[in-house]
Design a protein around this motif. Structure first.
Motif, PDB file in Angstrom:
ATOM      1  N   ASN A 186       0.826  -1.213   0.000  1.00 38.61           N
ATOM      2  CA  ASN A 186       0.000   0.000   0.000  1.00 38.61           C
ATOM      3  C   ASN A 186       0.862   1.264   0.000  1.00 38.61           C
ATOM      4  OD1 ASN A 186      -2.409  -1.375  -0.059  1.00 38.61           O
ATOM      5  ND2 ASN A 186      -2.764  -1.253   2.149  1.00 38.61           N
ATOM      6  N   ARG A 187       1.946   1.252   0.768  1.00 38.43           N
ATOM      7  CA  ARG A 187       2.824   2.428   0.816  1.00 38.43           C
ATOM      8  C   ARG A 187       3.494   2.669  -0.532  1.00 38.43           C
ATOM      9  NH1 ARG A 187       4.086   0.821   6.183  1.00 38.43           N
ATOM     10  NH2 ARG A 187       5.993  -0.266   5.514  1.00 38.43           N
ATOM     11  N   VAL A 188       3.907   1.593  -1.180  1.00 39.17           N
ATOM     12  CA  VAL A 188       4.531   1.723  -2.505  1.00 39.17           C
ATOM     13  C   VAL A 188       3.542   2.335  -3.501  1.00 39.17           C
ATOM     14  CG1 VAL A 188       5.485   0.448  -4.463  1.00 39.17           C
ATOM     15  CG2 VAL A 188       6.141  -0.171  -2.127  1.00 39.17           C
ATOM     16  N   ILE A 189       2.300   1.849  -3.498  1.00 40.61           N
ATOM     17  CA  ILE A 189       1.286   2.372  -4.421  1.00 40.61           C
ATOM     18  C   ILE A 189       1.005   3.841  -4.137  1.00 40.61           C
ATOM     19  CG2 ILE A 189      -1.129   2.156  -5.145  1.00 40.61           C
ATOM     20  CD1 ILE A 189      -0.905  -0.824  -4.580  1.00 40.61           C
ATOM     21  N   SER A 190       1.007   4.226  -2.879  1.00 38.04           N
ATOM     22  CA  SER A 190       0.750   5.623  -2.512  1.00 38.04           C
ATOM     23  C   SER A 190       1.822   6.560  -3.044  1.00 38.04           C
ATOM     24  CB  SER A 190       0.655   5.760  -0.995  1.00 38.04           C
ATOM     25  OG  SER A 190      -0.406   4.992  -0.469  1.00 38.04           O
ATOM     26  N   LYS A 191       3.023   6.033  -3.301  1.00 36.34           N
ATOM     27  CA  LYS A 191       4.141   6.868  -3.733  1.00 36.34           C
ATOM     28  C   LYS A 191       4.253   7.006  -5.251  1.00 36.34           C
ATOM     29  CE  LYS A 191       6.014   7.639   0.383  1.00 36.34           C
ATOM     30  NZ  LYS A 191       6.172   8.996   0.930  1.00 36.34           N
ATOM     31  N   VAL A 192       3.402   6.315  -6.026  1.00 36.22           N
ATOM     32  CA  VAL A 192       3.590   6.307  -7.485  1.00 36.22           C
ATOM     33  C   VAL A 192       3.099   7.585  -8.156  1.00 36.22           C
ATOM     34  CG1 VAL A 192       3.470   3.802  -7.594  1.00 36.22           C
ATOM     35  CG2 VAL A 192       1.390   5.137  -7.936  1.00 36.22           C
ATOM     36  N   GLY A 193       2.336   8.408  -7.447  1.00 37.56           N
ATOM     37  CA  GLY A 193       1.875   9.671  -8.023  1.00 37.56           C
ATOM     38  C   GLY A 193       0.661   9.505  -8.916  1.00 37.56           C
ATOM     39  N   HIS A 194       0.502  10.471  -9.858  1.00 36.49           N
ATOM     40  CA  HIS A 194      -0.700  10.481 -10.698  1.00 36.49           C
ATOM     41  C   HIS A 194      -0.369  10.432 -12.191  1.00 36.49           C
ATOM     42  CE1 HIS A 194      -2.812  11.650  -7.017  1.00 36.49           C
ATOM     43  NE2 HIS A 194      -1.868  12.552  -6.839  1.00 36.49           N
ATOM     44  N   GLY A 195       0.893  10.258 -12.563  1.00 40.03           N
ATOM     45  CA  GLY A 195       1.297  10.293 -13.962  1.00 40.03           C
ATOM     46  C   GLY A 195       1.283   8.920 -14.603  1.00 40.03           C
ATOM     47  N   GLU A 196       2.205   8.753 -15.591  1.00 41.75           N
ATOM     48  CA  GLU A 196       2.228   7.507 -16.354  1.00 41.75           C
ATOM     49  C   GLU A 196       2.623   6.300 -15.515  1.00 41.75           C
ATOM     50  OE1 GLU A 196       6.320   9.292 -16.536  1.00 41.75           O
ATOM     51  OE2 GLU A 196       4.276  10.028 -16.735  1.00 41.75           O
ATOM     52  N   LEU A 197       3.219   6.532 -14.341  1.00 42.60           N
ATOM     53  CA  LEU A 197       3.602   5.421 -13.476  1.00 42.60           C
ATOM     54  C   LEU A 197       2.380   4.738 -12.860  1.00 42.60           C
ATOM     55  CD1 LEU A 197       6.107   3.977 -12.486  1.00 42.60           C
ATOM     56  CD2 LEU A 197       6.196   5.535 -10.524  1.00 42.60           C
ATOM     57  N   LEU A 198       1.268   5.457 -12.775  1.00 45.09           N
ATOM     58  CA  LEU A 198       0.068   4.885 -12.158  1.00 45.09           C
ATOM     59  C   LEU A 198      -0.516   3.737 -12.991  1.00 45.09           C
ATOM     60  CD1 LEU A 198      -1.834   5.159  -9.712  1.00 45.09           C
ATOM     61  CD2 LEU A 198      -3.264   6.643 -11.118  1.00 45.09           C
ATOM     62  N   PRO A 199      -0.812   3.942 -14.305  1.00 46.34           N
ATOM     63  CA  PRO A 199      -1.303   2.794 -15.080  1.00 46.34           C
ATOM     64  C   PRO A 199      -0.271   1.680 -15.197  1.00 46.34           C
ATOM     65  CG  PRO A 199      -0.886   4.681 -16.525  1.00 46.34           C
ATOM     66  CD  PRO A 199      -0.815   5.176 -15.115  1.00 46.34           C
ATOM     67  N   LEU A 200       1.039   2.052 -15.239  1.00 45.66           N
ATOM     68  CA  LEU A 200       2.078   1.023 -15.279  1.00 45.66           C
ATOM     69  C   LEU A 200       2.036   0.176 -14.014  1.00 45.66           C
ATOM     70  CD1 LEU A 200       4.461  -0.208 -16.766  1.00 45.66           C
ATOM     71  CD2 LEU A 200       5.950   1.476 -15.647  1.00 45.66           C
ATOM     72  N   THR A 201       1.749   0.818 -12.886  1.00 43.88           N
ATOM     73  CA  THR A 201       1.591   0.077 -11.623  1.00 43.88           C
ATOM     74  C   THR A 201       0.447  -0.916 -11.736  1.00 43.88           C
ATOM     75  OG1 THR A 201       2.422   1.978 -10.363  1.00 43.88           O
ATOM     76  CG2 THR A 201       1.176   0.309  -9.151  1.00 43.88           C
ATOM     77  N   GLY A 202      -0.663  -0.478 -12.357  1.00 46.31           N
ATOM     78  CA  GLY A 202      -1.796  -1.377 -12.557  1.00 46.31           C
ATOM     79  C   GLY A 202      -1.422  -2.579 -13.408  1.00 46.31           C
ATOM     80  N   PHE A 203      -0.693  -2.334 -14.501  1.00 46.50           N
ATOM     81  CA  PHE A 203      -0.236  -3.436 -15.351  1.00 46.50           C
ATOM     82  C   PHE A 203       0.656  -4.393 -14.556  1.00 46.50           C
ATOM     83  CE2 PHE A 203      -1.742  -0.975 -18.878  1.00 46.50           C
ATOM     84  CZ  PHE A 203      -1.907  -1.876 -19.920  1.00 46.50           C
ATOM     85  N   PHE A 204       1.581  -3.822 -13.800  1.00 50.51           N
ATOM     86  CA  PHE A 204       2.524  -4.638 -13.026  1.00 50.51           C
ATOM     87  C   PHE A 204       1.784  -5.527 -12.022  1.00 50.51           C
ATOM     88  CE2 PHE A 204       4.834  -4.861  -8.933  1.00 50.51           C
ATOM     89  CZ  PHE A 204       5.816  -5.772  -9.303  1.00 50.51           C
ATOM     90  N   LEU A 205       0.829  -4.954 -11.311  1.00 44.02           N
ATOM     91  CA  LEU A 205       0.103  -5.713 -10.293  1.00 44.02           C
ATOM     92  C   LEU A 205      -0.776  -6.789 -10.920  1.00 44.02           C
ATOM     93  CD1 LEU A 205      -0.892  -2.724  -7.997  1.00 44.02           C
ATOM     94  CD2 LEU A 205       0.773  -4.512  -7.453  1.00 44.02           C
ATOM     95  N   ALA A 206      -1.469  -6.437 -12.018  1.00 46.37           N
ATOM     96  CA  ALA A 206      -2.376  -7.392 -12.665  1.00 46.37           C
ATOM     97  C   ALA A 206      -1.608  -8.576 -13.245  1.00 46.37           C
ATOM     98  CB  ALA A 206      -3.175  -6.690 -13.757  1.00 46.37           C
TER      99      ALA A 206
END
Length: 527
Positions: A186-206
């Motif tokens: 949860n802390r890692v996700i909170s640090k990803v911000g609101h830019g292109e890293l956010l959808p990349l985080t979704g891809f990574f987790l899925a």
């Protein structure tokens, strides 16, 4: 060749949109046309389809609450429907065999059971896309439908394990270590911000969850779904969902195309697929009466049953696996592909008229309703404040704050998302849960106390549906709404909404009005 797929997908999707059908129906048609012209699906189309399904299951999980799955209407409704459907379906199958109908006559009980089992599932892709397009994922019937789909996915995993002998390894127990790791994730996700890293985080987790589950011999799609549920309570869950929405829709085009590439049908196969689609009313009726027996309101039972009244892409997986194992003739794979495609079209067309049909036939539908309601379905008018804001997102909350600053205690909010409602209520916001598209909801309200309804919703269709329900309930006050584009604004004004605010231009006006004070202050200082 890839451009040919894009060209046909666009042309057929656009044609479907022009005649007010979902573009996904056009994509299905594009697949069949391309197959007819001699094109074959390669690894790229199948890869796109798999990516789309994985992302879709992950985003479903992000919107799920585990408490919704343990409700009796979800698990009992799903399992009892499967059991009754199998009995009735096999009986119908053998009746057609006695009538010497082609394909049915040569089928033994094993083939009958496999085909009926394949048709017992409802399409996750079709239902979720349908609910998202209508903005009903968070409604009572929307959450019920998704809960049923999740239960069916669990049954599907059980079948795959039994049919393939793919038993989870002992290392699967290590997945439980992810539970105590949740605060760190949860802390890692909170640090990803609101830019292109956010959808990349979704891809990574899925896809990380997908590969992790496959590694221990569990269906990867289930891993993507559970990963979404694992993170559903995170404050960024909604933002991640929105960031993945366009990617998911694009990749799912590959899925719809792949159905058309399954096989080239004959007229005889098309006729048999048509016979199978005659079972759709039976599927709807079973869901409806089981939901009624479980004490759900007639409207909830009707809408969720209509959404679930289709065949599933999982039927093709069952057929493909069974064909490979020699349990099912190859012709049935083509027939099931056609039946699934036809059911998609029927569901999407009928659901466009669902709310209007219910409103016009409410008396007939509600006569089956149980006198006793579930606690979740009871709604008491919360207060006498004359202004109600429907949709408590960023725009709705902005309107709520502004109104309560100028007119304290004169406004209250309404939203379908219980999690959001609970969070806002904890922060002192006067907000309540309810489905404004529900005709019963407004008829149980004292509308004489309400003078202004603000529709802070992104979907024009939702705004129109609510406006219709208000008019049917003889609401005499004013209605205001928001729109993102000028054509949407014009359409809503013609539909009867009293005041429509263009989201972008009004934001600009407000920004200018708030900022002009800085200009005046600067001038005063210079003088």
């Amino acid at each position: 060749m890839e451009f040919i797929w894009i060209l046909f997908a666009f042309l057929c999707g656009f044609a479907a949109k022009v005649i007010t059908l979902p573009p996904s129906i056009g994509y299905l048609l594009a697949g069949f046309i391309l197959h007819f012209l001699g094109y074959q699906a390669d690894d790229l189309v199948l890869t796109l389809a798999n990516i789309g399904i994985t992302l879709m299951l992950f985003t479903i999980g992000l919107k799920l609450n585990i408490k919704d799955l343990i409700k009796a209407e979800v698990w009992a409704g799903s399992l009892s429907h499967t059991l009754v459907w199998m009995v009735v379906g096999i009986a119908s199958f053998k009746l057609l065999a006695l009538l010497s109908v082609t394909f049915f006559a040569d089928a033994d009980y094993q083939i009958a059971a496999l085909v009926v089992f394949a048709l017992s599932f409802s399409s996750t892709v079709c239902v979720v896309k349908l609910l998202e397009d209508h903005g009903e994922m968070k409604t009572r019937h929307g959450k019920l439908a998704v809960g049923i789909l999740v239960m069916q996915d669990i049954v599907a995993v059980g079948f795959l394990v039994a049919a393939t002998g793919k038993i989870p390894t002992v290392w699967a127990l290590l997945l439980l270590l992810l539970i105590p790791m949740k605060p760190l994730i949860n802390r890692v996700i909170s640090k990803v911000g609101h830019g292109e890293l956010l959808p990349l985080t979704g891809f990574f987790l899925a896809f990380g969850a997908y590969e992790l589950f496959e590694l221990v011999k569990i269906k990867g799609d289930l891993g993507a779904l559970l990963a979404g549920m694992y993170l559903a309570s995170h404050v960024k869950a909604t933002e991640i969902t929105k960031s993945l929405m366009s990617f998911k829709d694009i990749f799912l085009i590959g899925f719809f195309l792949s159905i058309g590439f399954t096989a080239l049908p004959t007229w005889e196969m098309l006729a048999i697929a048509g016979v199978l689609t005659l079972m759709l009313p039976l599927k709807f009726a079973l869901f409806f009466f089981l939901f009624i027996k479980l004490k759900l309101r007639a409207r909830t039972a009707f809408l969720s049953s209509l959404a679930l009244g289709n065949f599933s892409e999982f039927g093709l997986i069952v057929a493909s696996l069974s064909t490979s194992a020699g349990w099912l003739p190859k012709e049935w794979l083509v027939i099931l592909a056609l039946a699934v495609s036809i059911s998609f079209v029927i569901t999407n067309v009928l659901y466009n008229f669902a709310h209007e049909f219910y409103a016009n036939h409410k008396t007939s539908i509600c006569r089956y309703q149980q006198p006793e309601k579930l606690p979740e379905d009871s709604f008491i008018q919360p207060c006498d404040a004359p202004i109600v804001i429907i949709g408590m997102g960023r725009v709705g909350m902005g309107a709520y704050r502004a109104l309560n600053t100028q007119h304290p205690n004169q406004a209250w909010g309404l939203d379908t998302d219980k999690t959001k409602i609970d969070l806002l209520a904890e922060n002192g916001v006067q907000v309540f849960q309810g489905d404004a598209e529900d005709a019963d909801f407004w008829e149980n309200m004292d509308l004489a106390k309400i003078k202004l309804v603000l529709l802070a919703l992104p979907s024009v269709q939702d705004i129109m549906n609510i406006t219709v329900q208000l008019k049917h309930a003889n609401y005499q006050g004013k209605i205001a709404a928001i729109a993102r584009y000028d054509d949407e604004r014009s359409a809503l004004e013609e539909f009867g909404v009293d005041k429509v605010f263009n989201f972008y231009s009004e934001a600009g006006v407000g920004f200018a009005e708030e900022s002009i004070s800085l200009f005046n202050t600067s001038n005063e200082l210079s003088t």
